[in-house]
Scaffold this motif. Sequence first.
Motif, short mmCIF file in Angstrom:
data_model
loop_
_atom_site.label_atom_id
_atom_site.label_comp_id
_atom_site.label_asym_id
_atom_site.label_seq_id
_atom_site.Cartn_x
_atom_site.Cartn_y
_atom_site.Cartn_z
N VAL A 20 26.08 -21.32 -23.55
CA VAL A 20 25.44 -20.23 -22.81
C VAL A 20 26.05 -18.89 -23.19
CG1 VAL A 20 25.10 -19.25 -20.50
CG2 VAL A 20 24.74 -21.70 -20.89
N LEU A 21 27.37 -18.81 -23.28
CA LEU A 21 28.01 -17.55 -23.67
C LEU A 21 27.54 -17.09 -25.05
CD1 LEU A 21 31.75 -17.80 -22.55
CD2 LEU A 21 30.05 -16.14 -21.79
N LEU A 22 27.46 -18.04 -25.99
CA LEU A 22 27.09 -17.69 -27.36
C LEU A 22 25.61 -17.38 -27.49
CD1 LEU A 22 29.23 -20.34 -29.29
CD2 LEU A 22 29.65 -17.89 -29.08
N ALA A 23 24.83 -17.69 -26.48
CA ALA A 23 23.40 -17.37 -26.53
C ALA A 23 23.15 -15.88 -26.33
CB ALA A 23 22.64 -18.17 -25.47
N PHE A 24 24.14 -15.17 -25.80
CA PHE A 24 24.04 -13.71 -25.70
C PHE A 24 24.33 -13.14 -27.08
CE2 PHE A 24 24.91 -15.03 -21.40
CZ PHE A 24 24.26 -14.11 -20.59
N ASP A 25 23.36 -12.49 -27.68
CA ASP A 25 23.56 -11.91 -29.00
C ASP A 25 22.73 -10.64 -29.15
OD1 ASP A 25 20.96 -12.82 -29.35
OD2 ASP A 25 21.53 -14.54 -30.59
N GLU A 26 22.62 -10.16 -30.38
CA GLU A 26 21.90 -8.92 -30.63
C GLU A 26 20.43 -9.03 -30.25
OE1 GLU A 26 21.59 -5.58 -34.21
OE2 GLU A 26 22.42 -7.56 -34.60
N GLU A 27 19.86 -10.23 -30.42
CA GLU A 27 18.46 -10.42 -30.06
C GLU A 27 18.27 -10.67 -28.57
OE1 GLU A 27 16.98 -13.62 -32.39
OE2 GLU A 27 17.18 -12.57 -34.31
N ARG A 28 19.33 -11.17 -27.90
CA ARG A 28 19.25 -11.44 -26.47
C ARG A 28 20.43 -10.81 -25.74
NH1 ARG A 28 17.91 -16.41 -28.84
NH2 ARG A 28 20.13 -16.87 -28.85
N PRO A 29 20.51 -9.48 -25.68
CA PRO A 29 21.65 -8.85 -25.00
C PRO A 29 21.61 -9.01 -23.49
CG PRO A 29 20.07 -7.19 -25.69
CD PRO A 29 19.60 -8.49 -26.29
N SER A 30 20.41 -9.15 -22.92
CA SER A 30 20.28 -9.31 -21.46
C SER A 30 19.19 -10.32 -21.16
CB SER A 30 19.98 -7.97 -20.80
OG SER A 30 18.82 -7.38 -21.37
N PRO A 31 19.43 -11.58 -21.48
CA PRO A 31 18.39 -12.61 -21.29
C PRO A 31 18.22 -13.00 -19.83
CG PRO A 31 20.42 -13.62 -22.02
CD PRO A 31 20.66 -12.14 -22.05
N ASN A 32 17.07 -13.59 -19.56
CA ASN A 32 16.87 -14.17 -18.23
C ASN A 32 17.15 -15.67 -18.30
OD1 ASN A 32 14.56 -15.44 -19.30
ND2 ASN A 32 13.22 -13.77 -18.64
N LEU A 33 16.99 -16.32 -17.19
CA LEU A 33 17.33 -17.74 -17.11
C LEU A 33 16.49 -18.58 -18.07
CD1 LEU A 33 19.19 -19.62 -15.43
CD2 LEU A 33 17.26 -19.97 -13.88
N ALA A 34 15.20 -18.29 -18.13
CA ALA A 34 14.31 -19.07 -19.00
C ALA A 34 14.68 -18.89 -20.47
CB ALA A 34 12.87 -18.64 -18.78
N GLU A 35 15.04 -17.68 -20.86
CA GLU A 35 15.41 -17.42 -22.25
C GLU A 35 16.71 -18.14 -22.62
OE1 GLU A 35 13.34 -12.98 -22.58
OE2 GLU A 35 15.46 -13.20 -22.01
N LEU A 36 17.65 -18.15 -21.72
CA LEU A 36 18.91 -18.86 -21.99
C LEU A 36 18.69 -20.37 -22.04
CD1 LEU A 36 21.36 -16.82 -19.75
CD2 LEU A 36 21.40 -16.99 -22.25
N ALA A 37 17.83 -20.88 -21.19
CA ALA A 37 17.53 -22.30 -21.21
C ALA A 37 16.88 -22.69 -22.53
CB ALA A 37 16.62 -22.67 -20.03
N ALA A 38 15.97 -21.86 -23.01
CA ALA A 38 15.30 -22.14 -24.29
C ALA A 38 16.28 -22.05 -25.45
CB ALA A 38 14.14 -21.17 -24.49
N ALA A 39 17.19 -21.10 -25.40
CA ALA A 39 18.14 -20.89 -26.50
C ALA A 39 19.18 -21.99 -26.58
CB ALA A 39 18.82 -19.53 -26.35
N THR A 40 19.51 -22.59 -25.45
CA THR A 40 20.57 -23.60 -25.41
C THR A 40 20.06 -25.03 -25.30
OG1 THR A 40 20.72 -23.36 -23.00
CG2 THR A 40 22.18 -21.97 -24.34
#
Length: 265
Positions: A20-40
Amino acid sequence: MTSGPDERDFIQSIERGFAVLLAFDEERPSPNLAELAAATNLSRPAVRRILLTLQRLGYVRNEGTRWTLTPRVLSIGQHYSASHAMIEIAQPHLLELSAKTGESASLAELDGRDVVYVARVPVRRIMSINVSVGTRIPAFATSMGRVLLAWAPDAVVDEVVAAGLPALTRHTVTDAEEFRAGLRQVRSDGWSIVAEELEIGLLSVSAPVRDRTGEVVAALASSTSVGRSSVEELRGEVLPLLLDAAERISADLGHTGSARREGFY
């Protein structure tokens, strides 16, 4: 997740927290819950619990439906730098190399199939991405990566090749045999120059840094652009300065060999 006799010691919740921490990046600087779930590839309830835990620990903050990292995450990298004497030792040599060449100087280590910048003196932005300490780039298409892979165990090189050598530009070496031959040449030469394989216009030259045991522990690089230099100029003018800096860093780390003596590389 790895398998083997130590599988019982693997803590999956920690793996998920870092995911989850590593899912924050240049493309997702302020993701929502759904975006983090999809990324991880984790469920939303699992991501929510992890975020609330990280929030309580001070590593993320909630802004409505979105989440952002806090400055506390920088302390993780700070602890790495503080516990690795090589970075402190190398920094003045990077500053001197950059001053002599007028170009950016970097120190990187191999992490899986990537190289990670652990120290850097930037002069100007020459890549499309903003390169800083902690930035990861593919090892196979960079001079630093070629240097580190040239002295890496065969299994590491096999893993890089097996993962594929995609054409990042029209100059990228994508043939496995040509790539392996290039690594053998780097090991023979003791340095690597890569021209426009990672990005069009990017030139870099790298040399290995060794510790007191003689193991290659990092790669030192000088980077520029085709508008400012050429492969010939890098080889003739920058390479001697780079080799000297790499030798001095190695000596400060306790290595007693010489980059000028046959058998060092």
